[in-house]
Scaffold this active site. Structure first.
Site, PDB file in Angstrom:
ATOM      1  N   GLY A 118       0.814  -1.263  -0.027  1.00  0.00           N
ATOM      2  CA  GLY A 118       0.109   0.022  -0.015  1.00  0.00           C
ATOM      3  C   GLY A 118       0.818   1.289   0.060  1.00  0.00           C
ATOM      4  O   GLY A 118       1.916   1.128   0.581  1.00  0.00           O
ATOM      5  N   CYS A 164       6.271   0.051   7.204  1.00  0.00           N
ATOM      6  CA  CYS A 164       5.930   1.042   6.380  1.00  0.00           C
ATOM      7  C   CYS A 164       6.903   1.403   5.595  1.00  0.00           C
ATOM      8  O   CYS A 164       8.009   1.345   5.854  1.00  0.00           O
ATOM      9  CB  CYS A 164       5.468   2.149   7.253  1.00  0.00           C
ATOM     10  SG  CYS A 164       5.053   3.866   6.310  1.00  0.00           S
ATOM     11  N   GLU A 198      -3.184   2.771   5.559  1.00  0.00           N
ATOM     12  CA  GLU A 198      -3.081   3.766   4.700  1.00  0.00           C
ATOM     13  C   GLU A 198      -4.090   5.283   5.120  1.00  0.00           C
ATOM     14  O   GLU A 198      -3.770   6.011   4.629  1.00  0.00           O
ATOM     15  CB  GLU A 198      -3.433   3.247   3.230  1.00  0.00           C
ATOM     16  CG  GLU A 198      -2.465   2.149   2.760  1.00  0.00           C
ATOM     17  CD  GLU A 198      -1.075   2.567   2.664  1.00  0.00           C
ATOM     18  OE1 GLU A 198      -0.766   3.559   2.752  1.00  0.00           O
ATOM     19  OE2 GLU A 198      -0.434   1.490   3.007  1.00  0.00           O
TER      20      GLU A 198
HETATM   21 NI    NI Z   1       2.931   3.450   5.456  1.00  0.00          NI
END
Ligand code: NI
Length: 162
Positions: free
Chosen positions: A46, A89, A132
């Site tokens: 994502g 992330c 997200e």
């Molecule tokens: Ni992220």
């Protein structure tokens, strides 16, 4: 289409709230195509627009590598349950941490033609949607980590980043 530079933790843009998209433009279409390219290139599942320096409410997600979702102006309609697991992330490279998220999420969003649709997700997709959407509020998962942030083990398959 192009690969864009991914902003990393410490960059102020990642702490800002994003603005709604009011109309689709050729520039935004290009941004979305670039976000998909950038996410795949980085082996992420994502990516949110602020991660490439754009403060707009746009998210791309693909948890299987063959099912891209584009969410413009996404809003969570419903959540259920809980899952606790590792999260990473693309803006926090080399790190992972344990985060509890809903196990089911239903979200409303607009597609690239600004048409309204709904998306339901469980497991990794539910986690990615929540992760997200937090980016659009200027929030990083590191604020939600239970225990401490860990280094991604070198001998391990690279963590899926979001
Ligand atoms: Ni992220």
């Amino acid at each position: 289409m192009a690969i864009r530079n991914i902003r990393e933790i410490g960059d102020e843009i990642l702490t800002k709230k994003c603005k709604a998209v009011s109309e689709m433009t050729p520039r935004l279409r290009e941004l979305i195509a670039d976000m998909l390219d950038t996410m795949y290139e980085a082996n992420g599942v994502g990516l949110a627009a602020p991660q490439v320096g754009i403060l707009k409410r746009i998210v791309v997600i693909d948890t299987t590598g063959e099912d891209p979702h584009i969410l413009i102006n996404p809003r969570i309609l419903e959540t259920q349950g809980e899952q606790t697991g590792n999260e990473g992330c693309l803006s926090v490279p080399g790190k992972t941490g344990v985060v509890t998220r809903p196990s089911y999420v239903k979200v409303a969003a607009q597609d690239v033609d600004m048409k309204e649709y709904e998306l339901e997700g469980t497991e990794l997709l539910a986690r990615a949607i929540c992760h997200e959407l937090d980016h659009l509020e200027g929030r990083l998962y590191v604020e939600k980590v239970e225990g401490s942030l860990m280094d991604t083990a070198d001998d391990e398959e690279e963590e899926e980043g979001e």
